[in-house]
Design an enzyme around this catalytic site. Structure first.
Site, PDB file in Angstrom:
ATOM      1  N   ASP A 226      -7.614   1.183   5.779  1.00  0.00           N
ATOM      2  CA  ASP A 226      -7.658  -0.095   6.504  1.00  0.00           C
ATOM      3  C   ASP A 226      -6.358  -0.259   7.316  1.00  0.00           C
ATOM      4  OD1 ASP A 226      -6.037  -0.331   4.205  1.00  0.00           O
ATOM      5  OD2 ASP A 226      -6.571  -2.421   3.831  1.00  0.00           O
TER       6      ASP A 226
ATOM      7  N   HIS B 146       3.328   2.355  -0.317  1.00  0.00           N
ATOM      8  CA  HIS B 146       2.120   2.505  -1.150  1.00  0.00           C
ATOM      9  C   HIS B 146       1.236   3.693  -0.725  1.00  0.00           C
ATOM     10  CE1 HIS B 146       3.058  -1.537  -2.562  1.00  0.00           C
ATOM     11  NE2 HIS B 146       3.076  -1.954  -1.301  1.00  0.00           N
TER      12      HIS B 146
HETATM   13  C1  BDR Z   1      -2.045  -1.823  -0.493  1.00  0.00           C
HETATM   14  O1  BDR Z   1      -2.546  -2.970   0.183  1.00  0.00           O
HETATM   15  C2  BDR Z   1      -2.414  -2.824   1.577  1.00  0.00           C
HETATM   16  O2  BDR Z   1      -1.792  -3.944   2.120  1.00  0.00           O
HETATM   17  C3  BDR Z   1      -1.579  -1.597   1.807  1.00  0.00           C
HETATM   18  O3  BDR Z   1      -1.993  -0.923   2.977  1.00  0.00           O
HETATM   19  C4  BDR Z   1      -1.809  -0.775   0.576  1.00  0.00           C
HETATM   20  O4  BDR Z   1      -2.942   0.046   0.696  1.00  0.00           O
HETATM   21  C5  BDR Z   1      -0.822  -2.202  -1.298  1.00  0.00           C
HETATM   22  O5  BDR Z   1      -1.120  -3.191  -2.236  1.00  0.00           O
HETATM   23 CA    CA Z   2      -4.002   0.423   2.936  1.00  0.00          CA
END
Ligand code: BDR
Ligand code: CA
Length: 308
Positions: free
Chosen positions: A11, A241
């Site tokens: 995303d 992340h």
């Molecule tokens: C996850 O949530 C999204 O905002 C980031 O892209 C990542 O995949 C972190 O909690």
């Molecule tokens: Ca993400």
């Protein structure tokens, strides 16, 4: 080592962009496809951004459009306060020249896995809607995929959107629970480890001097992202992340793990919490609980610097 085939379900999103650049530039990975999903941004923006990232990489990576909303719950608002309205901080929207595939993401995921039995690592770094729908469409993929490495949850850390829930799981908890219920090899790269890996603005500035196109894109995008982390989390940098989740697909030994069957809480107020299940019979997931921070950061920056 043979090049590892990977599908990134995404995303995009600033840390998604880092993950996709890493996968596209690593000589250990073959990014066979990207599938888009709502989450940080709307599905339209996520699909467009995935194609834009492939063009920045100067690579032909097929992009297939996934689901625009969660399986059961009413959609949460997009995370424009974290990733910007168009997904990459203050960087203006740009239209890709390429076209998305006409096949829906969940069907494409199944087709790719069926055509490459035992060879593909599925790496979702957004809400798990497409993956749950792929499992419903063809449950045999569970036995045919090499493994699934998920950015999501926080089994011991608590959440980042609520006290309990991490964003990707919170955005479609029912889908996530179906994914954890399936009989396949799941690795969970959750907040337990991703929150430990923090990069500063100066690290992205240095990247920008070394690899101007990708480096300056990330330097500019992370200005917005780091501002969010400063204001909301109180740290001078951003959490990595999604890129470290992709790194875990080829460098699993840089993480330490515990093995637990996982379920997702589906009731308020703890909705979206990933918990160790006590009463259900589920295959234990490989839950990352620690990470070699310096090593994963070095691999990330070295790969981007030398790969482009
Ligand atoms: C996850 O949530 C999204 O905002 C980031 O892209 C990542 O995949 C972190 O909690
Ligand atoms: Ca993400």
């Amino acid at each position: 080592m043979k090049c590892q085939k990977i599908i990134i379900d995404t995303d995009p999103g600033i840390d998604d962009a880092m993950a996709i650049f890493f996968a596209g530039l690593s000589d250990k990975l073959d990014l066979v496809a990207m599938t888009s999903v709502f989450g940080n941004v709307t599905l339209d923006i996520a699909t467009r951004n995935a194609m834009v990232l492939a063009e920045i990489l100067k690579q032909k990576i097929p992009v297939s459009r996934g689901f625009s909303k969660p399986l059961v719950q009413i959609p949460n608002p997009v995370s424009d306060y974290v990733h910007g309205e168009e997904g990459f901080g203050d960087i203006p929207a740009r239209e890709p020249k390429s076209k998305e595939l006409s096949i829906p993401a969940h069907e494409y995921i199944c087709d790719l896995i069926n055509a490459n039995v035992g060879e593909i690592i599925l790496c979702p770094v957004g809400p798990l809607t497409n993956i749950a729908m792929a499992l419903r469409h063809d449950p045999t993929i569970a036995a045919k995929v090499k493994s699934i490495v998920i950015m999501g949850g926080g089994v011991f850390s608590g959440g980042n959107v609520t006290e309990y829930a991490e964003a990707n799981i919170w955005n479609d908890p029912h889908a996530a629970d179906e994914v954890f219920a399936a009989d396949w090899e799941v690795t969970v790269i959750g907040l337990d480890v991703t929150q430990k890996v923090i990069c500063s603005h100066s690290e992205f500035s240095e990247l920008s001097r070394n690899v101007p196109i990708i480096g300056s894109f990330l330097e500019q995008a992370t200005e917005f992202y780091i501002r969010f982390y400063k204001e909301a989390v109180g740290i001078d940098g951003c959490q990595m992340h999604d890129p470290i989740t992709v790194i875990a697909t080829i460098y699993p030994d840089l993480f330490t793990y515990e093995y637990h069957p996982i379920e997702v809480c589906l009731e308020s107020p703890r909705i979206g919490e990933t918990i160790i299940c006590k009463n259900k019979k589920r295959r234990p997931a490989k839950v990352a609980v620690d990470v070699d921070i310096d090593a994963v950061k070095k691999i990330f920056f070295d790969t981007i610097k030398t790969g482009f």
